[in-house]
Write an enzyme that holds these catalytic residues in place. Structure first.
Site, PDB file in Angstrom:
ATOM      1  CD  GLU B  42      -2.584   0.872   2.841  1.00  0.00           C
ATOM      2  OE1 GLU B  42      -2.216  -0.033   3.636  1.00  0.00           O
ATOM      3  OE2 GLU B  42      -3.549   1.620   3.083  1.00  0.00           O
ATOM      4  CE  LYS B 111      -7.216   1.014   3.574  1.00  0.00           C
ATOM      5  NZ  LYS B 111      -5.981   1.293   4.354  1.00  0.00           N
ATOM      6  CB  CYS B 144      -4.532  -2.107   4.240  1.00  0.00           C
ATOM      7  SG  CYS B 144      -3.617  -2.374   5.800  1.00  0.00           S
TER       8      CYS B 144
END
Lengths: 266, 266
Positions: B42, B111, B144
């Site tokens: 990330e 995200k 994540c």
């Protein structure tokens, strides 16, 4: 704090009188050990490996069967969650779990995700898993293969369960050396992402050649194993499961994005 | 069989030129090792622990930035999934991942579940995670904390992903001795219940005192860890992920009961 106790046992296939005695005795022992919640295996009153529907029907009972009074009596102030072979008012058979306390049978849940040969014997339940308010807090119920659907554990968490009691019969499957049973890994993840305790009570013994994992495990609300083995017992703080906050900015529930999850119910 | 390679690395905070070189070099090394899919952490181009939005903005790039041509060039015939700090056409910042192959940037995913201080810097994405048809098969993307929402992994599986590539930055958290990082347990369960490979590429190093798990792990479609460590590499048979059958009567997808999952999207 409440004390959760699993009682892994080996039902005798098709022998209802023997299993009544076995289960009531296990409940009594757990209650004597201070348990607030006692979890028994799936199909604890009947055994599992039936060769025909008729064989299963012969040990099927309704929720008004006196065995549940025996459970309630043995439990004292504890709550019991245990699996049984249910005969419905419609004559069909269900792979069910009863939640029993001193007031009697509180709820019956009928397994909604049937495993393998169960599909030849049982009718799948058509109602979501219940969350039952009990003296030990809100208890959700799943049965075995149900646990492998993350939708099910999430549904119980969203409905307010702080503890999930799961009667299971885990057929032994291969796993790499040193690893836990795969079902335990799944329970650990479900416990952590939902912050709730998950108590899986497996069975022991073999039946018609079927080996079982005997993998009874209690997982804490942070996803770590608290206790395992035939008499797995853990004292848990269910208040921890009441809050889903991870830090001042993150919360397991409030961070969800339901508008992005629309394919899950189609 | 395809070869999946993660390249755990330590971006230099705020130093885009250094990180361009670091990431392109890592991709080149993985490609030279025969990788079909390369996963980077990330925010690999920017670092993570920004103290202000301005600091993040200074290293934010659009998908037309030449660094992605460098990635494509270094990748050769491989597909790259890596995290970057994105400046949107709206001027907002996103914590994004790009899927890049020799044709250039194929997809950018923003995200959707932001962690902690990210909420002060980034705008959450408003689109579901993508499944990208690639030379290596259908690849899903998560970043994540997204992984901790079982709805997300399930959504990707239902959309046809056989492999999920997950750039992550896992802050180090306590865990019992002998246990894997909790994020890995979650990935193992998600891989098994969806029968898909999940490759999590973490970062290393420390940044402004933040320690990272450095927990890069590739999980196979049966839920077991295939490879871990900075250069985790695994050869996987994605055909296995194409079928969800467990036995002649059970199938991970067909056994779902979507009509019982209606609370998940509310």
């Amino acid at each position: 704090m409440i004390r959760v106790a699993c009682r892994q046992l080996a039902p005798r296939l098709g022998d209802l009188p023997a299993n009544r005695e076995l289960t009531a005795s296990a409940i009594g022992a757990a209650a004597a050990g201070g348990a607030d919640v006692v979890v028994l295996p799936e199909l604890a009153t009947s055994g599992y490996v039936f060769e025909s529907r008729e064989e299963a029907a012969a040990v099927a009972v309704t929720p008004s069967h006196p065995l549940f009074e025996e459970w309630a009596s043995a439990a004292g102030r504890a709550v019991v969650v245990g699996g049984f072979c249910e005969r419905g008012e419609d004559g069909r058979l269900y792979n069910s779990a009863a939640v029993v306390d001193r007031g009697g049978v509180r709820v019956v849940y009928r397994k909604t995700h049937l495993w393998d040969g169960e599909k030849l014997l049982f009718t799948p339940g058509d109602r979501p898993p219940p969350v039952v308010p009990t003296a030990a807090g809100p208890v959700g119920v799943l049965i075995c293969y149900d646990l492998e659907f993350p939708e099910m554990t999430r549904t119980l968490a969203l409905a307010g369960a702080h503890l999930v009691a799961a009667p299971v019969n885990w057929p032994l499957v291969d796993r790499p050396e040193g690893e836990r049973p795969p079902e335990v890994v799944i329970a650990m993840a479900a416990a952590r992402v939902n912050r709730m305790v998950i108590a899986c009570c497996d069975r022991s013994g073999t039946e018609r050649g079927q080996e079982w994992t005997a993998g009874t495990t209690i997982v804490g609300a942070d996803g770590w194993v608290l206790a395992e083995g035939a008499h797995a017992t853990a004292d848990v703080d269910l208040d921890h499961a009441a809050s889903k906050a991870l830090n001042p900015r993150n919360d397991l529930f409030r961070d969800r994005r339901p508008s992005l999850y629309t394919t899950l119910h189609r």
